[in-house]
Structure formats: C-alpha cells, structure tokens
Write a protein that holds these residues in place. Structure first.
Motif, short mmCIF file in Angstrom:
data_model
loop_
_atom_site.label_atom_id
_atom_site.label_comp_id
_atom_site.label_asym_id
_atom_site.label_seq_id
_atom_site.Cartn_x
_atom_site.Cartn_y
_atom_site.Cartn_z
N ASN A 142 -11.32 25.59 -46.25
CA ASN A 142 -12.06 26.66 -45.60
C ASN A 142 -13.46 26.21 -45.21
OD1 ASN A 142 -12.69 29.43 -44.82
ND2 ASN A 142 -13.92 29.50 -46.68
N LYS A 143 -14.15 25.56 -46.14
CA LYS A 143 -15.53 25.14 -45.89
C LYS A 143 -15.64 24.02 -44.87
CE LYS A 143 -17.83 27.75 -48.88
NZ LYS A 143 -18.89 28.68 -48.47
N PHE A 144 -14.65 23.13 -44.85
CA PHE A 144 -14.73 21.98 -43.93
C PHE A 144 -14.21 22.34 -42.54
CE2 PHE A 144 -13.26 18.09 -41.88
CZ PHE A 144 -14.33 17.24 -42.08
N TRP A 145 -13.03 22.95 -42.47
CA TRP A 145 -12.40 23.20 -41.18
C TRP A 145 -12.80 24.53 -40.55
CZ3 TRP A 145 -9.98 19.41 -38.68
CH2 TRP A 145 -9.56 18.29 -39.44
N LEU A 146 -13.19 25.49 -41.36
CA LEU A 146 -13.54 26.81 -40.82
C LEU A 146 -15.01 27.14 -41.00
CD1 LEU A 146 -10.40 28.74 -42.12
CD2 LEU A 146 -10.75 27.72 -39.86
N GLN A 147 -15.81 26.14 -41.36
CA GLN A 147 -17.25 26.34 -41.53
C GLN A 147 -17.89 26.56 -40.16
OE1 GLN A 147 -20.32 27.34 -42.61
NE2 GLN A 147 -19.91 26.15 -44.44
N THR A 148 -18.56 27.68 -39.98
CA THR A 148 -19.17 27.98 -38.69
C THR A 148 -20.68 28.16 -38.78
OG1 THR A 148 -18.70 30.33 -39.04
CG2 THR A 148 -17.08 29.08 -37.79
#
Length: 460
Positions: A337-343
């Motif tokens: 979540n933090k790496f791929w969906l971090q915005t």
C-alpha cells in the motif's frame, strides 16, 4: 390543468438537475477533483485532436520549462541524505576527500559515485542551480522515453497521453526540487533498456546497455532490478535456435556491467576519494528496516542501535521474519500500500509551511496549494496505475509477444525487492516510468472501445 401539472413537473425536474449539478460541482471543487478532470480533458484533446509536429522535441521543451518553473518557485533547502551528499560534493569539488571519514560514507560507499558526479559539475560551474537544471533535463528526457517506448507498441495518441501525463505528474515535478540521485540514474538505465529492447539487437546493443545501466547503478544502486529483469526476460523468450547467442550476449552484458562497477570502485580507492570504494558495507541494514512491523518498512530511528552490530542485525531480521503469518501478512500488505499506492508528495518543508501568497487580493496559503496538488497527484497516479493494469490484462497475449513484457517483469521484480527491504515514497521514482509506459496500453484499449461504440451508433 394537465398541461399546467406537466409544466410544473418539468420545472421541478430541471430544478432537481440544477441542484444535483451544484452538489456535484461543489464535490469536485471541495475534493480538488475539477483540476484533475480539466487536466485529463486537455491532455486527451491535445493527444487526440492536435497534430503536433516534432512532438518529442515540443514535449521535451515544455517539460523542461515546467520543471524549471518548479525549481525557481520552490527553492527547497536540501535536507537529510541530500544535504549530506551536497556537502560531500562541495568538498570533492575543492579536492577535499575528508568526507569519506564520515560514518555515512564509510558504511555506504556506493553513495560516492553520485558525490563524484555532483562534485565534477560543481567544480566546472560552481552552481547548485546547474545541478537542478541537469536533473530537470534528465527528468524531461524520461517524458520523451515514455513516448518513444509507448509509440513502439500502441497508437501514437495513447503514447502521447501517457507521456503528457507524466510531464505534469506532481510527484516527478516535486522531486526535481531535490538534489536526488534518481533522475540521472533512471534516465541512464532506461536508455540502456532501450538498447536491450531493440528489434534484431546485436552484441553491440548489449554492450551499450551494460555501459549505461552500470553507470546508472553507480549513481544510484538499482541496477540489480534491471539485471534480474533482463535474465528473466531472456529465459522466458528463449528459443532453441537462439540459446547460444542469447547466453553469449547476456554473459557479455554481465561481464561488462560488473567490470565497470568493480573498476569504478577500484578507482575510487586508488585516487583516495573513498578508501571503501563504492561498496555497501552494511547490506543487512535495508532488511532490518524493511521488516520493521511498527514503521511499515520505513526508516525508524529506533533501529539505529543495531546499525554497527552485524550479529544483532541478523538476530533482529530473524525475529521480525519469524513472526506469525498474520503479522507478516499485515506488514506485506502495508508495504504494498505504502509503496505502490503512496500518493503523498512527502513535501512537508518548514520553509514553506507558513508561507502565504497574495494573488488578486486573495491570501492563499502554501498548505492549501499543497493539498490541491496532492489531490491532483493522487487522482493522476491512481488512474495511471488503473490504466496500466487494464492495459496489461486486456493486452496480455500481445504484451507477452512483444518487448514491453520487459516492463511487466521489471514491475514484478521491483514488487518482490521492496517487499523485503526498506521503502520510501521516492524509491518508486524508477518504476513509475514503467507504470506510465504500460498505461499507454490501457489508454489504447479504452480509446479503441469508445471508437468502436461510436462507430456502431453511427452505422445504427
């Protein structure tokens, strides 16, 4: 009477539509979505309706101008690792190599490559702005690379959309204000990949690729991702009549790649720049951080007590890995979540937090601007990632047959690597380029569906 009721009913319906429209508009404005909608409309209009001659050149120049404006508007002071690297680069420019005595460079000698690069530029121009300008050039070059890769596999219109959206991608723009080693390294590696994905490539293409990717790895050590991807890519595409040739070329690539890295490390030692060379004297540290359940794999200052104790690091890694599967699953989910969906732009900066701009009689806080940009960044990236997934899913047979399969493999290798080691938002910079390249397949699929439906309606 019936006519009057009919008129009143129509008026009431129109009133309802107006109310719903106002609610929708307020939602778009309140959640900063309207800016994103306008951006996508403009990008789609340019890509589909305007025939821009010499598009790659215009794309590069426009991208460079936007990045220069960012650099000039937001003159962020360099902090953390970037400050350390800049100070060391200034020392190198003056012929002072004492920075190597700092524990930072003793332990992570691989950072010396970037210091040498920045030091040479500072010695020639004595200007931090030139360093930022060069980063803007490399970043703008990535926009063109996305277009060129996309154009090879899908329609030019879809390739334009992907490259134009990357051009205005806030995450990439923001990182141009920081003296990060990502820009040059990523630029060199993707040019190297360009040689690896040429049709009917020859041994010389492997040689050029090895040179560029190795130099990129010296600037920022992410070359292992590309090397691993290449090996998997070649194995999956292996044919009986090309086995010997492929093995020879991959072996040549690996020899040159590691030879350049080893020679560069040797020279750093012999010239006295860093007696540790370009080595990583504590590779376990990234795993200590990567398996930290409390920080979700982010850097945690509390872990520094293990930093100079190799045995303790191994012990901590084992303790954090050998937990119950549920806790490990939570960590992996959090990291994905933090790496791929971090915005988030991770752009909090005391220099600007309290700043207020006076525009046309209105006071606009920096934090308000930041919130709008972060929302825009979120929407742009999520749509791009969604288009990437759509493109890969619906074009999977085509992608397996063509060279863009390389980027799919590289995303999966990156996925695996960052499940194990430390993560930070900026670490995704390298793989974002592949996400945007593959998103062109998604735009192509959607545009084709729209075109087919429109054609059917016209015929009907």
């Amino acid at each position: 009477m019936k006519k009057e009721k009919n008129v009143l009913s129509k008026l009431f319906m129109y009133f309802t539509i107006v109310v719903f429209s106002i609610i929708s508009l307020l939602f778009l404005v309140k959640n900063n979505i309207i800016l994103s909608v306008l951006a996508f409309i403009i990008v789609a209009f340019i890509s589909l309706k305007i025939n821009v001659k010499r598009f790659p050149i215009i794309l590069f120049i426009t991208s460079l101008v936007i990045r220069l404006v960012m650099i000039l508007l937001f003159n962020f002071p360099q902090v953390s690792d970037f400050e350390t690297l800049l100070n060391a680069s200034n020392s190198f420019a003056k012929g002072d190599f004492s920075f190597q005595n700092d524990a930072y460079f003793s332990m992570w000698g691989y950072q010396t490559g970037f210091v040498i690069y920045q030091g040479i530029i500072l010695k020639l121009f004595n200007s931090v702005f030139v360093l930022k300008l060069l980063n803007a050039i490399f970043s703008s070059g990535l926009c063109v690379i996305i277009y060129l890769f996309g154009k090879k596999q899908v329609s030019e219109k879809s390739a334009k959309m992907a490259s134009l959206l990357y051009m205005i991608f806030p995450f990439s723009l923001y990182l141009n204000t920081v003296l990060a080693n990502h820009h040059l390294s990523t630029f060199l590696m993707y040019i190297g990949i360009f040689f690896l994905l040429k049709k009917n490539k020859k041994t010389k293409d492997y040689i050029f690729a090895a040179l560029l990717i190795s130099l990129g790895n010296i600037i920022r050590p992410e070359g292992i991702i590309v090397v691993t991807t290449l090996i998997i890519f070649e194995i999956l595409n292996l044919k009986k009549d090309t086995v010997k040739m492929v093995l020879k070329n991959v072996l040549i690539f690996l020899v040159i790649y590691f030879l350049i890295g080893g020679a560069s490390s040797f020279l750093a030692i012999k010239t006295g720049v860093n007696e540790q060379g370009l080595k990583n004297n504590n590779p376990k540290w990234k795993f200590v951080l990567g398996f930290n359940h409390d920080s979700c794999g982010y850097y945690d200052a509390s872990d520094e007590k293990y930093l100079n104790d190799e045995e303790k690091e191994i012990e901590v890694i084992k303790e954090r890995v050998l937990v119950n599967p549920l806790n490990m699953g939570k960590l992996m989910t959090c990291k994905v979540n933090k790496f791929w969906l971090q915005t988030s732009l991770s752009s909090k900066n005391d220099m600007y937090t309290d700043k207020t701009y006076h525009v046309l009689g209105f006071d606009i806080k920096f934090t308000d601007i930041e919130n709008i940009v972060v929302s825009f960044n979120t929407i742009l990236y999520i749509i791009t990632l969604f288009m990437c997934m759509i493109g890969v899913f619906f074009n999977r047979k085509k992608i397996i047959k063509d060279n863009s399969f390389f980027f799919v493999i590289m995303m999966m290798v990156t996925f695996g690597v960052y499940l194990l080691i430390e993560i930070q938002p900026r670490y995704a910079y390298f793989i974002h380029v592949s996400v945007f390249i593959l998103s062109a397949y998604g735009y192509d699929f959607v545009l084709d569906k729209i075109k087919n439906k429109f054609t059917k309606k016209l015929k009907g």
